[in-house]
Design a protein around this motif. Structure first.
Motif, PDB file in Angstrom:
ATOM      1  N   VAL A  46     -10.890   4.408   3.796  1.00 31.21           N
ATOM      2  CA  VAL A  46     -11.708   4.123   4.975  1.00 31.21           C
ATOM      3  C   VAL A  46     -13.183   4.383   4.692  1.00 31.21           C
ATOM      4  O   VAL A  46     -13.538   5.386   4.062  1.00 31.21           O
ATOM      5  CB  VAL A  46     -11.258   4.983   6.179  1.00 31.21           C
ATOM      6  N   ARG A  59      -4.368   2.963  11.094  1.00 32.86           N
ATOM      7  CA  ARG A  59      -3.070   2.612  10.508  1.00 32.86           C
ATOM      8  C   ARG A  59      -2.690   1.169  10.847  1.00 32.86           C
ATOM      9  O   ARG A  59      -2.185   0.426   9.997  1.00 32.86           O
ATOM     10  CB  ARG A  59      -1.989   3.569  11.017  1.00 32.86           C
ATOM     11  N   ALA A  88      -4.846  -1.277   8.809  1.00 32.87           N
ATOM     12  CA  ALA A  88      -4.445  -1.289   7.405  1.00 32.87           C
ATOM     13  C   ALA A  88      -3.136  -2.050   7.211  1.00 32.87           C
ATOM     14  O   ALA A  88      -2.907  -2.655   6.161  1.00 32.87           O
ATOM     15  CB  ALA A  88      -4.295   0.146   6.894  1.00 32.87           C
ATOM     16  N   ILE A 115      -4.584   9.069   4.975  1.00 32.64           N
ATOM     17  CA  ILE A 115      -5.882   8.415   5.141  1.00 32.64           C
ATOM     18  C   ILE A 115      -6.915   9.146   4.297  1.00 32.64           C
ATOM     19  O   ILE A 115      -6.983  10.380   4.306  1.00 32.64           O
ATOM     20  CB  ILE A 115      -6.318   8.407   6.619  1.00 32.64           C
ATOM     21  N   ARG A 171     -10.371  -4.495   6.502  1.00 37.63           N
ATOM     22  CA  ARG A 171     -10.210  -4.786   7.921  1.00 37.63           C
ATOM     23  C   ARG A 171     -11.277  -4.009   8.681  1.00 37.63           C
ATOM     24  O   ARG A 171     -11.473  -2.814   8.443  1.00 37.63           O
ATOM     25  CB  ARG A 171      -8.815  -4.365   8.395  1.00 37.63           C
ATOM     26  N   MET A 189       0.820  -1.204   0.000  1.00 36.06           N
ATOM     27  CA  MET A 189       0.000   0.000   0.000  1.00 36.06           C
ATOM     28  C   MET A 189       0.855   1.254   0.000  1.00 36.06           C
ATOM     29  O   MET A 189       0.389   2.355   0.185  1.00 36.06           O
ATOM     30  CB  MET A 189      -0.918  -0.026   1.231  1.00 36.06           C
ATOM     31  N   ASP A 234     -10.048  -0.300   2.564  1.00 36.43           N
ATOM     32  CA  ASP A 234      -8.989  -0.994   3.298  1.00 36.43           C
ATOM     33  C   ASP A 234      -9.417  -1.220   4.743  1.00 36.43           C
ATOM     34  O   ASP A 234      -9.083  -2.243   5.348  1.00 36.43           O
ATOM     35  CB  ASP A 234      -7.695  -0.167   3.278  1.00 36.43           C
ATOM     36  N   VAL A 235     -10.125  -0.246   5.306  1.00 35.26           N
ATOM     37  CA  VAL A 235     -10.563  -0.299   6.703  1.00 35.26           C
ATOM     38  C   VAL A 235     -12.009   0.175   6.776  1.00 35.26           C
ATOM     39  O   VAL A 235     -12.380   1.163   6.131  1.00 35.26           O
ATOM     40  CB  VAL A 235      -9.677   0.583   7.608  1.00 35.26           C
ATOM     41  N   ILE A 255      -4.795   5.162   2.778  1.00 34.10           N
ATOM     42  CA  ILE A 255      -5.626   4.127   3.381  1.00 34.10           C
ATOM     43  C   ILE A 255      -7.082   4.509   3.154  1.00 34.10           C
ATOM     44  O   ILE A 255      -7.529   5.574   3.576  1.00 34.10           O
ATOM     45  CB  ILE A 255      -5.334   4.005   4.890  1.00 34.10           C
TER      46      ILE A 255
END
Length: 219
Positions: free
Chosen positions: A8, A120, A123, A31, A81, A1, A53-54, A6
């Motif tokens: 979200v 974080r 991820a 993010i 996640r 990544m 990702d999250v 990230i």
């Protein structure tokens, strides 16, 4: 990544909570909040549509609650996640969510820096167990059911080597690979190898399940 933000998705039925979480997360340039959802069904669709990702997932939501949405979300967006958002009054629900593959949990009034650390960590493939919430959620009453769980956990842990049990015990404390390595005088890469071996031997999907097992076993 590396080089990519990230991604979200925030799922909570309260607009003010979603707005507050968004403001905190977008303060980190690495993010990106790619979607929001006010119910569990929309959370599943948003995670899939935006390749999240999250996902920050509230338990108490209309249409489809977080516990019901979690297995669907993991099927629809298996790479995502899921971090459970909770309050102190939802202990048993949180335990069920973690046992079904959640990557960690946070209290809704958690500090901004902790929220960013949790995203974080998730991820990066690590679990994040909020220290403040862990004391309230994972400490269980010594009922007959919990005694049986403890006995089963000890039997499963018996298959591990002494060093693997040492690593598992630190997972139970919520330590990252790096912090566990410092405690055990190992490299982070070596701890990561031990963690993979532990998950395989214990048939755990992720670090959170292993951490709960460690606590059940009394490590």
């Amino acid at each position: 990544m590396a080089g990519q933000p990230i991604r979200v998705v925030i799922a909570d039925d309260e607009p003010l909570i979603r707005a507050g979480i968004r403001m905190i997360l977008i303060s980190d340039p690495e993010i990106e909040v790619v979607g929001e959802a006010a119910d569990g069904r929309a959370a599943v669709e948003a995670a899939r549509a935006h390749a999240a990702d999250v996902v920050l997932l509230d338990i108490q939501m209309p249409v489809l609650d977080g516990l019901s949405a979690l297995p669907e979300l993991r099927r629809a967006a298996p790479a995502a996640r899921v971090i459970i958002l909770t309050t102190f009054g939802e202990r048993e629900n949180v335990l069920r969510a973690l046992e079904h593959g959640g990557a960690g949990f946070l209290l809704k009034d958690t500090a901004p820096a902790e929220l960013i650390r949790a995203v974080r960590a998730a991820a990066a493939g690590d679990a994040y167990l909020s220290p403040a919430a862990t004391r309230h959620v994972v400490e269980r009453l010594a009922t007959g059911r919990e005694a049986a769980r403890a006995e089963e956990a000890r039997a499963r842990v018996a298959a591990l080597s002494e060093k693997e049990r040492d690593v598992l015990a630190l997972l139970g404390e919520g330590l990252s690979n790096a912090d566990a390595g410092k405690r055990l005088h190992m490299s982070e890469a070596t701890v990561k190898t031990y963690v993979s071996r532990i998950l395989s031997k214990l048939h755990c999907e992720n670090r959170v399940q292993a951490a709960l097992l460690a606590r059940d076993a009394g490590l």
